[in-house]
Design a protein around this motif. Structure first.
Motif, PDB file in Angstrom:
ATOM      1  N   ASN A  88     -16.629  41.639 -37.560  1.00 44.07           N
ATOM      2  CA  ASN A  88     -15.926  41.280 -36.247  1.00 44.07           C
ATOM      3  C   ASN A  88     -15.668  39.761 -36.287  1.00 44.07           C
ATOM      4  OD1 ASN A  88     -14.783  41.102 -33.810  1.00 44.07           O
ATOM      5  ND2 ASN A  88     -16.844  40.624 -32.900  1.00 44.07           N
ATOM      6  N   GLN A 112     -16.523  38.718 -28.112  1.00 44.92           N
ATOM      7  CA  GLN A 112     -16.141  40.336 -27.973  1.00 44.92           C
ATOM      8  C   GLN A 112     -15.969  40.948 -29.368  1.00 44.92           C
ATOM      9  OE1 GLN A 112     -12.312  39.712 -25.778  1.00 44.92           O
ATOM     10  NE2 GLN A 112     -11.228  39.441 -27.978  1.00 44.92           N
ATOM     11  N   THR A 115     -12.769  45.074 -27.527  1.00 44.79           N
ATOM     12  CA  THR A 115     -12.492  43.938 -26.550  1.00 44.79           C
ATOM     13  C   THR A 115     -13.017  44.078 -25.322  1.00 44.79           C
ATOM     14  OG1 THR A 115     -10.325  44.466 -25.793  1.00 44.79           O
ATOM     15  CG2 THR A 115     -10.344  42.878 -27.728  1.00 44.79           C
ATOM     16  N   GLN A 116     -14.348  44.288 -25.229  1.00 40.39           N
ATOM     17  CA  GLN A 116     -14.873  44.727 -23.781  1.00 40.39           C
ATOM     18  C   GLN A 116     -15.522  43.546 -23.205  1.00 40.39           C
ATOM     19  OE1 GLN A 116     -16.416  48.831 -22.888  1.00 40.39           O
ATOM     20  NE2 GLN A 116     -17.157  48.784 -24.829  1.00 40.39           N
ATOM     21  N   SER A 117     -16.022  42.554 -24.170  1.00 36.81           N
ATOM     22  CA  SER A 117     -17.035  41.555 -23.822  1.00 36.81           C
ATOM     23  C   SER A 117     -18.068  41.744 -22.952  1.00 36.81           C
ATOM     24  CB  SER A 117     -16.331  39.952 -23.355  1.00 36.81           C
ATOM     25  OG  SER A 117     -15.119  40.706 -22.517  1.00 36.81           O
ATOM     26  N   GLN A 118     -18.662  42.761 -23.094  1.00 37.97           N
ATOM     27  CA  GLN A 118     -20.022  43.263 -22.219  1.00 37.97           C
ATOM     28  C   GLN A 118     -21.244  43.125 -22.856  1.00 37.97           C
ATOM     29  OE1 GLN A 118     -19.539  46.799 -20.168  1.00 37.97           O
ATOM     30  NE2 GLN A 118     -17.390  46.878 -20.067  1.00 37.97           N
ATOM     31  N   THR A 143     -21.725  32.707 -21.684  1.00 40.96           N
ATOM     32  CA  THR A 143     -20.507  33.438 -22.567  1.00 40.96           C
ATOM     33  C   THR A 143     -19.750  32.451 -22.959  1.00 40.96           C
ATOM     34  OG1 THR A 143     -19.675  33.975 -20.392  1.00 40.96           O
ATOM     35  CG2 THR A 143     -20.831  35.730 -21.587  1.00 40.96           C
ATOM     36  N   THR A 178     -22.927  34.057 -26.131  1.00 43.55           N
ATOM     37  CA  THR A 178     -21.846  34.630 -26.787  1.00 43.55           C
ATOM     38  C   THR A 178     -20.893  33.526 -27.346  1.00 43.55           C
ATOM     39  OG1 THR A 178     -20.146  34.995 -25.109  1.00 43.55           O
ATOM     40  CG2 THR A 178     -22.005  36.530 -25.286  1.00 43.55           C
ATOM     41  N   HIS A 188     -10.542  39.521 -15.175  1.00 40.83           N
ATOM     42  CA  HIS A 188     -11.408  39.320 -16.536  1.00 40.83           C
ATOM     43  C   HIS A 188     -11.340  37.635 -16.910  1.00 40.83           C
ATOM     44  CE1 HIS A 188     -13.112  41.005 -20.038  1.00 40.83           C
ATOM     45  NE2 HIS A 188     -12.208  40.483 -20.634  1.00 40.83           N
ATOM     46  N   TRP A 248     -16.182  38.091 -16.437  1.00 38.13           N
ATOM     47  CA  TRP A 248     -17.181  38.611 -17.724  1.00 38.13           C
ATOM     48  C   TRP A 248     -18.631  38.264 -17.979  1.00 38.13           C
ATOM     49  CZ3 TRP A 248     -12.588  36.322 -20.517  1.00 38.13           C
ATOM     50  CH2 TRP A 248     -12.935  35.075 -20.997  1.00 38.13           C
ATOM     51  N   THR A 250     -13.928  46.840 -18.495  1.00 33.42           N
ATOM     52  CA  THR A 250     -13.415  45.422 -18.514  1.00 33.42           C
ATOM     53  C   THR A 250     -11.996  45.240 -18.977  1.00 33.42           C
ATOM     54  OG1 THR A 250     -14.604  45.268 -20.656  1.00 33.42           O
ATOM     55  CG2 THR A 250     -15.655  44.183 -18.586  1.00 33.42           C
ATOM     56  N   ASP A 251     -11.355  44.415 -18.443  1.00 34.02           N
ATOM     57  CA  ASP A 251     -10.018  43.955 -18.815  1.00 34.02           C
ATOM     58  C   ASP A 251      -8.915  45.165 -18.697  1.00 34.02           C
ATOM     59  OD1 ASP A 251      -8.421  41.973 -19.426  1.00 34.02           O
ATOM     60  OD2 ASP A 251      -8.658  41.886 -21.840  1.00 34.02           O
TER      61      ASP A 251
END
Ligand SMILES: Cc1cc2nc3c(=O)[nH]c(=O)nc-3n(C[C@H](O)[C@H](O)[C@H](O)COP(=O)(O)OP(=O)(O)OC[C@H]3O[C@@H](n4cnc5c(N)ncnc54)[C@H](O)[C@@H]3O)c2cc1C
Lengths: 262, 327
Positions: free
Chosen positions: A36, A119, A124-127, A142, A178, B97, B102, B118-119
């Protein structure tokens, strides 16, 4: 300073993606996996801190064979060793479950800092970053584009806001950041680096070695479930211009004149 | 009555525009569930902010006032939202988002043993169960996902939903919080605004933008040359700026400039959601990309599938011979 970097193997985004027969996953057979790209910046940030303060850089991931290559790339850049949760029960886990798996994998490691990419390029969740931080009960920041520390403990970071502004934040390790692209220039693995990487250890863990039960991971253990994967619906179908470069150039300019651009 | 919480974001004493889309998303759900939409403003002075929402078709504006809420902090926002959620048990919690959504959303959801998506870029229902669409694989595919049980935590695409309608008269309430026992583990120091740009892309009529497909810094002049030949300005996607081929003030997208010129010509740009959000309102969009599946073609009016190093020089020559720049 001991630093954990969570990395993920993702498909090359220029691949020709085909939806699999289950209509829920992509066909994987022809896909080339790579690190990634956000994680490359995280690995580089970790290596720069290690050069300054010494310590260990540990790479952690969840995945299968394709992930080992990606971990070896991080080793070739300079990371020391890796932990891979390799258990097919983990497939289809949602981000909350992923963060629990990572937490379990890190149990014995005395980290000062945990870095992830902002992410993953594929979903692409960025969680996962923020979730791992809260599971470990450490603070997170983040979208970090700048990181300063003089002692490896007190951190001053810049995080990116919308529209080109930045927020300056101070915090103390242990913490999770992040990492956003552009924070540094990720190094290319050197030849000696590549040779050394082959000897570095990847410790593989399964659910049972993590004391986790299959019920609590994967689709069964997750609250978020993918219903289907589809081709995007496009609002406006672009008119595709064809011909030689010269013909295309002429046609485009005349279309743009029709549209009163010029 | 079920409640839907929407977190309202603000900066420089202004409510940010993307909140209106998040409220629009929430009202779609509210209609389906016959629920109330509650907009929470966390600030040292919420009263000064809430006028922008005073005539929106939502049910409640909730003011949470505290000196410490002047700026976003993870622990401050988490504590307030947790207290409100514990008291009101909303069916859904909606964030944009963004760097706030986030940041605070995922861990908050986890602390309530709730699922989070999300998003989100589109919404549908199966009965009363929401089905969320979101982009995956850099916009080449779309996934539909659901959360197995309420409460539903979500962040919605910035600019992805129509604004909430006018014509409402929401009740304004205050919510008292106690932040005395909160441990603030991050300290807000300040906001740095982007440097003033040499060129104001927002005023450009014609923008030629280059992406990672340009390959290297030495190649980027073809983008500049085309911009020049068309009488316009050049811009770039984020990787071009990250690689320092071009200054940051020419970056178009969610973390750069938002533009809407008469012509936006994207060369070697895939069309990631964060890039599109900065240029999709352009009048005419042209895309040159060698990948026929690149999502940029989904917003383009004219597309050229091919190598930009063949097409762009031809365009420069044609534009020069027609004297386009001098029209
Ligand atoms: C929080 C956040 C904020 C972000 N903000 C922004 C932002 O403000 N702006 C922004 O742009 N991005 C932003 N991004 C990054 C975004 O997600 C994408 O990574 C980025 O937009 C990709 O840029 P690109 O299209 O130039 O590169 P890529 O996605 O790598 O695409 C390159 C394209 O070039 C094509 N190509 C290659 N060679 C040629 C050739 N010879 N001829 C023609 N075509 C060719 C390829 O087919 C490909 O489609 C942000 C990401 C995050 C997480």
């Amino acid at each position: 300073m001991n630093i954990v970097v969570c990395v993920k193997a993702v498909p090359d985004m220029e691949s020709d993606f085909k939806i699999g027969s289950d209509r829920r996953n992509i066909e994987n057979s022809h896909i080339v996996f790579k690190m990634n790209s956000f994680d490359e910046y995280a690995v580089e940030a970790a290596l720069q801190l290690k050069e300054k303060f010494s310590g260990e850089v540990l790479i952690v991931s969840i995945g299968g064979e394709e992930t080992k290559q990606v971990m070896r790339k991080a080793f070739a850049m300079g990371a020391d060793r890796g932990i891979l949760v390799n258990d097919s029960h983990c497939n289809d886990s949602d981000a909350i479950v992923v963060s629990k798996l990572l937490k379990a994998a890190l149990l014995d490691f005395p980290y000062d800092l945990i870095l992830t990419g902002v992410q993953a390029e594929d979903d692409t969740q960025s969680q996962v970053g923020p979730l791992l931080a809260s599971a470990l009960n450490i603070p997170h920041v983040t979208v970090v584009t700048h990181l300063e520390t003089t002692d490896g403990k007190a951190l001053q970071v810049k995080r990116e806001l919308e529209g080109g502004a930045f927020e300056v934040v101070k915090l103390k390790a242990p913490a999770l950041l992040t990492i956003q692209t552009g924070i540094n220039n990720p190094r290319y693995p050197s030849l000696p680096g590549i040779m050394k990487a082959k000897k570095k250890e990847i410790k593989e863990l399964t659910l049972s070695s993590l004391n986790l039960s299959p019920q609590n991971v994967g689709a069964r253990g997750s609250l978020v479930e993918r219903v289907s994967l589809e081709e995007p619906k496009v609002q406006s179908q672009a008119e595709i211009l064809q011909g030689s470069a010269k013909e295309i150039a002429r046609e485009l300019l005349s279309k743009l004149k029709e549209r009163k651009v010029f | 009555m079920d409640k839907i919480l929407v977190l309202i974001e603000h900066r420089d004493a202004q409510i940010l525009d993307h909140n209106l889309g998040a409220l629009g998303f929430a009202t779609q759900c509210a209609r389906r569930w016959n629920a109330d939409v509650c907009a929470l403003i966390l600030s040292n002075n919420p009263l000064a902010l809430s006028s922008k929402l005073a005539s929106k078709k939502i049910n409640e504006i909730v003011h949470v006032q505290h000196e410490i809420l002047k700026n976003y902090t993870l622990d401050g926002y988490t504590a307030v939202l947790r207290q409100w959620i514990e008291k009101n048990s909303p069916k859904m919690v909606v964030f944009s988002h963004t760097s706030i959504g986030w940041d605070v959303g995922p861990s908050l959801a986890a602390s309530f043993q709730a699922g989070i998506v999300t998003d989100i870029s589109a919404l549908a229902f199966e009965g009363s169960e929401p089905i969320f669409s979101r982009q995956v694989y850099n916009g080449k595919l779309v996934e539909k996902v659901k959360i197995k049980k309420a409460p539903y935590f979500v962040t919605v695409e910035r600019g992805g939903f129509a604004s909430v309608e006018e014509g409402g008269a929401p009740q304004v309430q205050s919510f008292d919080v106690s932040l005395d026992n909160v441990q603030f583990r991050t300290e807000f120091i300040g906001v740095e605004v982007a440097q003033k740009a040499a060129v104001d892309l927002a005023k450009s009529n014609i923008i030629v933008a280059g992406g990672r497909g340009v390959g290297k810094k030495e190649n980027f002049h073809v983008i500049e040359d085309l911009a020049h030949a068309l009488g316009g300005d050049f811009a770039a996607s984020r990787p071009v700026v990250d690689n320092e081929w071009v200054e940051r003030d020419r970056q178009v997208g969610s973390s750069g400039k938002t533009v809407a010129p008469k012509l936006y010509l994207a060369c070697g740009i895939s069309g990631a959601i964060q890039h599109l959000s900065g240029m999709k309102k352009s009048n005419v969009i042209v895309a040159i990309n060698k990948d026929p599946h690149a999502p940029i073609f989904g917003v383009a009016h004219f597309g050229i599938v091919g190598d930009l190093f063949e097409i762009v020089p031809a365009l420069i020559e044609e534009a020069k011979s027609q004297g386009i720049a001098h029209r």
